[in-house]
Scaffold this motif. Sequence first.
Motif, short mmCIF file in Angstrom:
data_model
loop_
_atom_site.label_atom_id
_atom_site.label_comp_id
_atom_site.label_asym_id
_atom_site.label_seq_id
_atom_site.Cartn_x
_atom_site.Cartn_y
_atom_site.Cartn_z
N VAL A 467 -17.73 -4.30 -4.92
CA VAL A 467 -16.64 -3.43 -5.37
C VAL A 467 -15.41 -3.86 -4.56
N THR A 468 -14.37 -4.27 -5.24
CA THR A 468 -13.23 -4.86 -4.53
C THR A 468 -12.03 -3.92 -4.48
N TRP A 469 -11.15 -4.22 -3.54
CA TRP A 469 -9.89 -3.47 -3.40
C TRP A 469 -8.87 -4.36 -2.72
N VAL A 470 -7.62 -3.98 -2.86
CA VAL A 470 -6.55 -4.75 -2.25
C VAL A 470 -5.71 -3.80 -1.40
N ALA A 518 4.44 -2.38 5.82
CA ALA A 518 3.18 -2.52 5.07
C ALA A 518 2.33 -3.63 5.68
N ALA A 519 2.98 -4.76 5.99
CA ALA A 519 2.23 -5.89 6.55
C ALA A 519 1.62 -5.51 7.90
N ARG A 520 2.39 -4.79 8.71
CA ARG A 520 1.85 -4.37 10.02
C ARG A 520 0.64 -3.46 9.85
N MET A 521 0.62 -2.72 8.75
CA MET A 521 -0.51 -1.82 8.49
C MET A 521 -1.65 -2.53 7.76
N GLY A 522 -1.49 -3.84 7.53
CA GLY A 522 -2.60 -4.61 6.96
C GLY A 522 -2.48 -4.92 5.49
N ALA A 523 -1.36 -4.57 4.86
CA ALA A 523 -1.23 -4.86 3.43
C ALA A 523 -1.10 -6.36 3.21
N THR A 524 -1.67 -6.84 2.13
CA THR A 524 -1.50 -8.25 1.75
C THR A 524 -0.59 -8.39 0.54
N GLU A 525 -0.20 -7.24 -0.01
CA GLU A 525 0.59 -7.28 -1.25
C GLU A 525 1.63 -6.17 -1.24
N VAL A 526 2.79 -6.45 -1.79
CA VAL A 526 3.68 -5.36 -2.18
C VAL A 526 3.79 -5.38 -3.69
N GLY A 736 -5.37 -0.82 -5.54
CA GLY A 736 -4.75 -0.88 -4.22
C GLY A 736 -4.81 0.42 -3.45
N THR A 737 -4.51 0.28 -2.17
CA THR A 737 -4.45 1.47 -1.32
C THR A 737 -3.15 2.24 -1.54
N LEU A 738 -2.14 1.56 -2.11
CA LEU A 738 -1.00 2.23 -2.70
C LEU A 738 -0.25 3.22 -1.82
N MET A 739 0.22 2.74 -0.68
CA MET A 739 1.09 3.64 0.07
C MET A 739 2.31 3.96 -0.79
N ASP A 740 2.72 5.15 -0.84
CA ASP A 740 3.94 5.58 -1.56
C ASP A 740 3.86 5.40 -3.07
N GLU A 741 2.81 5.86 -3.69
CA GLU A 741 2.76 5.77 -5.15
C GLU A 741 3.47 6.98 -5.73
N ASN A 742 4.56 6.73 -6.39
CA ASN A 742 5.39 7.85 -6.86
C ASN A 742 5.25 8.13 -8.34
N ILE A 743 4.80 7.12 -9.11
CA ILE A 743 4.93 7.26 -10.55
C ILE A 743 3.94 8.28 -11.10
N SER A 744 2.67 8.17 -10.68
CA SER A 744 1.70 9.16 -11.17
C SER A 744 2.03 10.54 -10.66
N ARG A 745 2.47 10.60 -9.41
CA ARG A 745 2.78 11.92 -8.85
C ARG A 745 3.97 12.56 -9.58
N ALA A 746 4.90 11.72 -10.00
CA ALA A 746 6.04 12.26 -10.75
C ALA A 746 5.58 12.88 -12.06
N ALA A 747 4.46 12.39 -12.60
CA ALA A 747 3.93 12.96 -13.83
C ALA A 747 2.98 14.11 -13.54
N GLY A 748 2.78 14.43 -12.27
CA GLY A 748 2.01 15.62 -11.94
C GLY A 748 0.65 15.37 -11.33
N ALA A 749 0.24 14.11 -11.11
CA ALA A 749 -1.09 13.86 -10.54
C ALA A 749 -1.16 14.43 -9.14
N GLU A 750 -2.31 15.02 -8.79
CA GLU A 750 -2.41 15.68 -7.50
C GLU A 750 -3.25 14.92 -6.49
N HIS A 751 -3.78 13.76 -6.88
CA HIS A 751 -4.53 12.98 -5.91
C HIS A 751 -3.55 12.36 -4.93
#
Length: 804
Positions: A467-470, A518-526, A736-751
């Motif tokens: 099971v993979t993740w980025v 993000a890179a300091r926190m280990g992200a490999t992607e923006v 992804g681990t998605l720090m700062d995901e705003n789009i779903s939250r703007a539509a009301g997602a609560e995760h």
Amino acid sequence: MNPVTPTPVAAALPKGPELRAEARRVRDAHHDHRITYSPKVFIPLTMLCRDRCGYCTFAQPPARLEAPYLTPDEVLAIARRGAEAGCHEALFTLGERPEIRYPVAADWLTRRDYASTIDYLAKMARLVLDETGLLPHANAGALSADELSLLRTVSPSQGMMLESLVPDLDCHRGAPDKAPDRRLATLEAAGQLAIPFTTGILVGIGETRRDRIEALEAIAASHLRYGHVQEVIVQNFLPKAGTAMRDAPACPPEEYLDAIALARVILPPDVHLQAPPNLSDDFGILLDAGIDDWGGISPITADHVNPERPWPDLERLTMVTESRGRTLAPRLTAYPDYVQEPGRWFDPGLRFAVMDRSDSEGLGRDDPGAVFPEVIETISDEDGAEVRQIGSESTAWYSGAPVRPVGLVPGRSEAHGRLREVLDGVLAGQRAGHDELLTLFGSRGPEVVAVAEVADELRRRRVGEDVTWVANRNINYTNVCTYKCRFCGFSKGPLSLNLRGTPYLLEMDEIAGRTAEAARMGATEVCLQGGIHPDFDGEYYIDVIRAVRDAVPDIHVHGFTALEVTEGARRLDEPLVEYLRRAQEAGLRSLPGTAAEILDDEVRAELCPDKITTDEWLEAHRTAHAVGIRSNVTMMYGSIERPEHWVRHLLRCRDLQDETGGFTEFVGLPFVHMASPIYLQRKARRGPTFRENLLVHAVARIAYDGSIDNIQSSWVKIGFDGVRQLLQAGVNDLGGTLMDENISRAAGAEHGQQVTQTDLDALVEPLGRPLRQRTTLYGPVDPGHRLEVVRPDDGRIRIPLVAN
Ligand code: SF4
């Protein structure tokens, strides 16, 4: 929807087993193996009736009743219990025009300012609809066109049993409303008024086989004129104590089965055929005679017309249905053909109420729990405005809600007929085409598990158990957008209602800072995505890429949708291929597949009319692949589209993958309805059901077998409990681990906005499968590896939003 010509002509009808075999053939050819039922509550608004039918125990004299009518509070209390138990329908049953016969009824209505029983019924139907969302079905007998019209504004469907066209039956001697011409006139008027209508015949009340055939032919003829007969009930007479017909013989089972089979071959095949399961001891045989519907089944109220015969519970109904190789599906009070043509069949004031309870096939949503109407209030403050839901809270699962979904997999698996053939073919290496994929999307009950198991097997064969993740960070650089996608709760036009905060535009320095952090926190992607700001020219996107790469030279830049790059090139008047080459030189490595929504222009015309077309989206990805920029396929599902649109979407991308091989993964994005403008405008469903979520991912795995190896699900929108099931249905990637995901939250997602590897470990651990970090393009990542950060570390985490 057009009525279908009935077959064969009644004159040539066979009998016995031959007739029943023909009935099954007609049923299976048109309705396949799906059997529906309507989860409902029964609201006996009044048990007074001006008619006296020889078989009826429902109607009572005033002396036997505490009150002539249920009060509004009593009506609402029943409806509320039904809604909480997960029902979709409020079946209003009542005697015919009691105020004409009983002064007590007339007084009761007059004292409360109701003009008639039908007027009171209309007001109670509205009350139930507004307060609980249950869809009323008015079963009010022989009515005038005006009465039918009034009820059409509050009741998506109506019904009246024709019973029989024999004018002089003993049982109807005291029943003026049972005169055949009154019943036929009601049926005709309902057709003229475009009312989805339920009617039926009563078998064994003194009529002959020929009489039944004539009644069925009359119903068929009316349907052929108007297309409005959604179902026909064939009901057997049973003698009841205390009635005039208490000593009459019950309808013999053989005669009853004959009548059901006659109905199936005489009626146009698009008319559904129902027989009540509680009036036969062995109700499975009704399926063998050709029915495709069990009618209303209530978890909380008795069958007030046949109180001595309780409804089977859902478990037994399911067992009996499945024992004959069929699947059970909850429906709404109106059938799918009508639900999918709301402009023709429903009063404008009812269209959203129907849509709000429906799934992608126009059937009832099948997540357990209550679906209450969402009452929205808008709260303004100096930052803009926010929408908030008030009123009764739904308990059913939907994408983005903090509710645990129903457990579908693992579970009992079963597939028959066409579905079995498709699944066997897929396992044998055949490529599923349009019709096969559509068959898979129609799965219900244990079939869903069968589809998930096959998808899981294909996943195992293609990518093994990992099971993979980025590790990534989302940077939504602006929420200002010139486009008006009707599902989008994220973008802010300069003049629009500022839902959830002010418009912003991040400065380059800020983007670079977030990348370094993000890179300091280990992200490999923006992952760079945002609105289409009116002030951007195409150079903006290139500058953003440079800012990111200047901060962290080796970070993977996954950025800019097909819309952004198409628009960027257009604003510079530069060929897209040249523009993408420059973006690649600046450091762009892959494109997200968002902006795809549903790749079907019929749907896009409603969802995002000013956005790029299907062909433009495909062309942007084709061009990106040609210059060596990989990308992924996303699909946003659960708003207004149907499964056939999902199939077209999947196949269009598969065709492109055959051409270029440039897609890395499929990402399922369930529509999050809560603060989405199109939902607030009452023009979309409330996202997919959990079953639909599971099927979209499983079917994507099957559709893309040998084509796109990775199937990703969105934990932001589906939640961990749901994703864990999807991992057993063909999904191999968590995104992804998605720090700062705003789009779903703007539509009301609560995760949450962010997860850690520990969170993902906890998600996967019960499955016993290894969790593996990957790069954006599915390469390995050394866990100790950190990207070099060029930007000086000022030791602070800064995430200010710069107001535009
Ligand atoms: S989906 Fe994208 S393009 Fe459409 S309005 Fe929202 S931000 Fe703009």
